[in-house]
Design a protein around this motif. Structure first.
Motif, PDB file in Angstrom:
ATOM      1  N   PHE A   1      34.278  -7.257  15.908  1.00 44.52           N
ATOM      2  CA  PHE A   1      33.974  -5.828  16.006  1.00 44.52           C
ATOM      3  C   PHE A   1      32.630  -5.491  15.376  1.00 44.52           C
ATOM      4  CE2 PHE A   1      34.482  -1.266  15.204  1.00 44.52           C
ATOM      5  CZ  PHE A   1      35.005  -0.850  16.420  1.00 44.52           C
ATOM      6  N   GLY A   2      32.148  -6.355  14.493  1.00 49.56           N
ATOM      7  CA  GLY A   2      30.866  -6.115  13.859  1.00 49.56           C
ATOM      8  C   GLY A   2      29.686  -6.238  14.797  1.00 49.56           C
ATOM      9  N   PHE A   3      29.888  -6.828  15.971  1.00 54.30           N
ATOM     10  CA  PHE A   3      28.814  -6.985  16.953  1.00 54.30           C
ATOM     11  C   PHE A   3      28.940  -5.865  17.986  1.00 54.30           C
ATOM     12  CE2 PHE A   3      26.159  -8.481  20.266  1.00 54.30           C
ATOM     13  CZ  PHE A   3      25.317  -9.457  19.756  1.00 54.30           C
ATOM     14  N   ILE A   4      28.218  -4.777  17.744  1.00 51.83           N
ATOM     15  CA  ILE A   4      28.217  -3.599  18.634  1.00 51.83           C
ATOM     16  C   ILE A   4      29.647  -3.225  19.015  1.00 51.83           C
ATOM     17  CG2 ILE A   4      27.124  -2.506  20.639  1.00 51.83           C
ATOM     18  CD1 ILE A   4      25.020  -4.611  20.647  1.00 51.83           C
ATOM     19  N   ALA A   5      30.488  -3.072  18.002  1.00 51.40           N
ATOM     20  CA  ALA A   5      31.878  -2.630  18.164  1.00 51.40           C
ATOM     21  C   ALA A   5      32.686  -3.550  19.076  1.00 51.40           C
ATOM     22  CB  ALA A   5      31.933  -1.189  18.673  1.00 51.40           C
ATOM     23  N   GLY A   6      32.356  -4.840  19.079  1.00 51.93           N
ATOM     24  CA  GLY A   6      33.120  -5.793  19.883  1.00 51.93           C
ATOM     25  C   GLY A   6      33.115  -5.483  21.356  1.00 51.93           C
ATOM     26  N   SER A   7      32.094  -4.765  21.812  1.00 52.92           N
ATOM     27  CA  SER A   7      32.083  -4.251  23.178  1.00 52.92           C
ATOM     28  C   SER A   7      31.937  -5.353  24.222  1.00 52.92           C
ATOM     29  CB  SER A   7      30.968  -3.208  23.351  1.00 52.92           C
ATOM     30  OG  SER A   7      29.745  -3.697  22.861  1.00 52.92           O
ATOM     31  N   LEU A   8      32.391  -5.014  25.431  1.00 57.26           N
ATOM     32  CA  LEU A   8      32.418  -5.958  26.545  1.00 57.26           C
ATOM     33  C   LEU A   8      31.175  -5.798  27.408  1.00 57.26           C
ATOM     34  CD1 LEU A   8      33.919  -8.054  28.318  1.00 57.26           C
ATOM     35  CD2 LEU A   8      35.047  -6.122  29.460  1.00 57.26           C
ATOM     36  N   GLY A   9      30.279  -6.779  27.323  1.00 57.91           N
ATOM     37  CA  GLY A   9      29.111  -6.835  28.177  1.00 57.91           C
ATOM     38  C   GLY A   9      29.125  -8.128  28.974  1.00 57.91           C
ATOM     39  N   MET A  10      28.015  -8.458  29.578  1.00 60.70           N
ATOM     40  CA  MET A  10      27.940  -9.662  30.400  1.00 60.70           C
ATOM     41  C   MET A  10      28.212 -10.920  29.584  1.00 60.70           C
ATOM     42  SD  MET A  10      24.607  -8.770  32.754  1.00 60.70           S
ATOM     43  CE  MET A  10      24.658 -10.336  33.616  1.00 60.70           C
ATOM     44  N   ALA A  11      27.627 -11.004  28.401  1.00 68.25           N
ATOM     45  CA  ALA A  11      27.797 -12.199  27.575  1.00 68.25           C
ATOM     46  C   ALA A  11      29.232 -12.326  27.079  1.00 68.25           C
ATOM     47  CB  ALA A  11      26.830 -12.167  26.397  1.00 68.25           C
ATOM     48  N   ALA A  12      29.844 -11.206  26.679  1.00 71.80           N
ATOM     49  CA  ALA A  12      31.225 -11.241  26.214  1.00 71.80           C
ATOM     50  C   ALA A  12      32.175 -11.611  27.350  1.00 71.80           C
ATOM     51  CB  ALA A  12      31.609  -9.888  25.619  1.00 71.80           C
ATOM     52  N   GLY A  13      31.934 -11.040  28.537  1.00 74.59           N
ATOM     53  CA  GLY A  13      32.759 -11.395  29.691  1.00 74.59           C
ATOM     54  C   GLY A  13      32.631 -12.865  30.028  1.00 74.59           C
ATOM     55  N   GLU A  14      31.411 -13.383  29.968  1.00 74.63           N
ATOM     56  CA  GLU A  14      31.181 -14.803  30.234  1.00 74.63           C
ATOM     57  C   GLU A  14      31.909 -15.668  29.219  1.00 74.63           C
ATOM     58  OE1 GLU A  14      30.184 -17.837  32.394  1.00 74.63           O
ATOM     59  OE2 GLU A  14      29.390 -15.862  32.943  1.00 74.63           O
ATOM     60  N   ALA A  15      31.944 -15.217  27.960  1.00 76.60           N
ATOM     61  CA  ALA A  15      32.635 -15.974  26.916  1.00 76.60           C
ATOM     62  C   ALA A  15      34.136 -16.043  27.186  1.00 76.60           C
ATOM     63  CB  ALA A  15      32.365 -15.333  25.558  1.00 76.60           C
ATOM     64  N   VAL A  16      34.732 -14.912  27.561  1.00 78.91           N
ATOM     65  CA  VAL A  16      36.172 -14.895  27.844  1.00 78.91           C
ATOM     66  C   VAL A  16      36.490 -15.783  29.045  1.00 78.91           C
ATOM     67  CG1 VAL A  16      38.115 -13.445  28.535  1.00 78.91           C
ATOM     68  CG2 VAL A  16      36.501 -12.614  26.819  1.00 78.91           C
ATOM     69  N   VAL A  17      35.680 -15.676  30.091  1.00 81.43           N
ATOM     70  CA  VAL A  17      35.885 -16.511  31.285  1.00 81.43           C
ATOM     71  C   VAL A  17      35.749 -17.992  30.930  1.00 81.43           C
ATOM     72  CG1 VAL A  17      34.932 -17.135  33.543  1.00 81.43           C
ATOM     73  CG2 VAL A  17      35.194 -14.723  32.924  1.00 81.43           C
ATOM     74  N   THR A  18      34.727 -18.324  30.141  1.00 84.46           N
ATOM     75  CA  THR A  18      34.520 -19.717  29.732  1.00 84.46           C
ATOM     76  C   THR A  18      35.697 -20.220  28.905  1.00 84.46           C
ATOM     77  OG1 THR A  18      32.122 -19.442  29.733  1.00 84.46           O
ATOM     78  CG2 THR A  18      33.003 -21.283  28.457  1.00 84.46           C
ATOM     79  N   GLY A  19      36.220 -19.364  28.018  1.00 82.03           N
ATOM     80  CA  GLY A  19      37.379 -19.750  27.231  1.00 82.03           C
ATOM     81  C   GLY A  19      38.589 -20.041  28.098  1.00 82.03           C
ATOM     82  N   LEU A  20      38.842 -19.199  29.077  1.00 80.82           N
ATOM     83  CA  LEU A  20      39.968 -19.402  29.994  1.00 80.82           C
ATOM     84  C   LEU A  20      39.770 -20.670  30.824  1.00 80.82           C
ATOM     85  CD1 LEU A  20      40.316 -15.669  30.994  1.00 80.82           C
ATOM     86  CD2 LEU A  20      42.183 -17.030  30.029  1.00 80.82           C
ATOM     87  N   GLU A  21      38.552 -20.904  31.292  1.00 79.03           N
ATOM     88  CA  GLU A  21      38.259 -22.119  32.060  1.00 79.03           C
ATOM     89  C   GLU A  21      38.428 -23.371  31.199  1.00 79.03           C
ATOM     90  OE1 GLU A  21      34.316 -21.425  33.465  1.00 79.03           O
ATOM     91  OE2 GLU A  21      34.971 -20.304  35.250  1.00 79.03           O
ATOM     92  N   THR A  22      38.018 -23.290  29.934  1.00 74.94           N
ATOM     93  CA  THR A  22      38.170 -24.425  29.020  1.00 74.94           C
ATOM     94  C   THR A  22      39.641 -24.749  28.804  1.00 74.94           C
ATOM     95  OG1 THR A  22      36.112 -23.840  27.885  1.00 74.94           O
ATOM     96  CG2 THR A  22      37.633 -25.276  26.704  1.00 74.94           C
ATOM     97  N   ALA A  23      40.460 -23.711  28.666  1.00 73.55           N
ATOM     98  CA  ALA A  23      41.900 -23.920  28.490  1.00 73.55           C
ATOM     99  C   ALA A  23      42.503 -24.621  29.705  1.00 73.55           C
ATOM    100  CB  ALA A  23      42.588 -22.584  28.244  1.00 73.55           C
ATOM    101  N   VAL A  24      42.053 -24.234  30.894  1.00 77.21           N
ATOM    102  CA  VAL A  24      42.557 -24.883  32.121  1.00 77.21           C
ATOM    103  C   VAL A  24      42.111 -26.342  32.175  1.00 77.21           C
ATOM    104  CG1 VAL A  24      42.434 -24.886  34.638  1.00 77.21           C
ATOM    105  CG2 VAL A  24      42.688 -22.714  33.404  1.00 77.21           C
ATOM    106  N   GLN A  25      40.838 -26.591  31.884  1.00 73.43           N
ATOM    107  CA  GLN A  25      40.297 -27.954  31.947  1.00 73.43           C
ATOM    108  C   GLN A  25      40.954 -28.885  30.924  1.00 73.43           C
ATOM    109  OE1 GLN A  25      36.122 -27.240  31.359  1.00 73.43           O
ATOM    110  NE2 GLN A  25      35.850 -26.268  33.370  1.00 73.43           N
ATOM    111  N   ARG A  26      41.220 -28.368  29.730  1.00 68.99           N
ATOM    112  CA  ARG A  26      41.770 -29.207  28.658  1.00 68.99           C
ATOM    113  C   ARG A  26      43.277 -29.090  28.515  1.00 68.99           C
ATOM    114  NH1 ARG A  26      37.100 -29.182  23.861  1.00 68.99           N
ATOM    115  NH2 ARG A  26      35.313 -29.157  25.268  1.00 68.99           N
ATOM    116  N   ARG A  27      43.890 -28.296  29.393  1.00 69.41           N
ATOM    117  CA  ARG A  27      45.347 -28.154  29.426  1.00 69.41           C
ATOM    118  C   ARG A  27      45.893 -27.667  28.080  1.00 69.41           C
ATOM    119  NH1 ARG A  27      47.448 -27.312  33.978  1.00 69.41           N
ATOM    120  NH2 ARG A  27      49.444 -27.895  33.062  1.00 69.41           N
TER     121      ARG A  27
END
Length: 288
Positions: A129-155
């Motif tokens: 939350f300390g980073f611009i109120a934890g707001s959702l921008g392009m970089a944050a969205g990319e991070a969430v997508v990457t996290g979900l993809e990593t979970a799928v790849q690594r089971r």
């Protein structure tokens, strides 16, 4: 006027009046007014011992409290445009990004890590939350997508700690497009039959609540967390009714079926580990 103000030169006067202790040595609890030594608060996972009030917790501190041994592998993220609209109000958006990076040590509002939780592999994303109120921008969205993809790849299970004021207005439509992108990524995790556990912390609002933060298999909330889409005042003005006490707080939402569990921070690690083990069908370890 005393003799220091009249006689002592300004440079020496400023030295004499300089504080000997840091300003954040003590922290006041917003609920009880109790003063807590900062080091004690940090050692107690930023929870006030007397009142149980949960202060906001940074992404790195959250990782350290959850992963075994406080160690994890930070997942590299794809680069995105830092300022796609060249937005400017009182201050340039690019300057706000630089300032937030300097203050938090993060590249954006979501950090993704991979490690072990009670001996089992896990992928985790945390809003800071300390980073611009934890707001959702392009970089944050990319991070969430990457996290979900990593979970799928690594089971592995995917655990998200949400804390956000919503979509980042400085990125306009680019920010709003992260909502469907992350929802699609959640569906891929679900198709892979892997668990998705969401922990809602104070506050979780706006576009984050309206997308991936409410699509978990299990929703946990920290005590007293504010959770919702629009603010209470906006809702009251829309429906023209007074809302109940505690509306949009974790306990109210649990009692009305929107949240599954309200778990204190000290119990969070064990609770998430147990849920991951059950959902991944990990055999119970034999007692020694």
């Amino acid at each position: 006027m005393n003799w220091i103000a009249n006689v002592v030169p300004p440079r020496i006067r400023s030295f004499l009046s300089r504080r000997e202790t840091p300003e954040n040595l003590w922290v006041k609890c917003p609920d009880s007014g109790e003063m807590v030594f900062h080091k004690d608060l940090e050692a107690n996972l930023f929870v006030v011992p007397g009142s149980g009030y949960h202060f906001k917790m940074g992404a790195k501190a959250r990782f350290a409290s959850m992963f075994d041994g406080g160690t994890w592998e930070e997942i590299p993220l794809r680069e995105t445009l830092a300022d796609p609209l060249k937005f400017r109000d009182a201050k340039r958006y690019s300057d706000k990004i630089k300032e937030a990076r300097a203050n938090t040590g993060l590249q954006d509002s979501v950090l993704v890590g991979y490690g072990q939780l009670e001996g089992e592999n896990i992928t985790m994303a945390v809003h800071d939350f300390g980073f611009i109120a934890g707001s959702l921008g392009m970089a944050a969205g990319e991070a969430v997508v990457t996290g979900l993809e990593t979970a799928v790849q690594r089971r592995t299970p995917f655990v998200l700690f949400a804390a956000s004021g919503g979509a980042r207005m400085q990125e306009g439509m680019f920010s709003l497009m992260q909502m469907p992108r992350t929802v699609v990524a959640v569906q891929r995790l679900r198709a892979a039959k892997l668990p998705y556990i969401v922990v809602l912390t104070d506050p979780t609002t706006g576009g984050v609540t309206a997308s991936y933060a409410m699509l978990g298999d299990v929703h946990i909330a920290e005590p007293g967390a504010l959770i919702g889409f629009a603010g209470q005042r906006v809702i009251e003005q829309t429906v023209r009714e007074k809302l109940p006490d505690g509306f949009q707080r974790a306990e109210y939402l649990r009692d009305h079926g929107m949240v599954d569990l309200v778990v204190p921070r000290k119990e969070m690690r064990a609770t998430v580990a147990r849920l991951c083990a059950v959902l991944m069908r990990v055999p119970a370890k034999e007692a020694a």
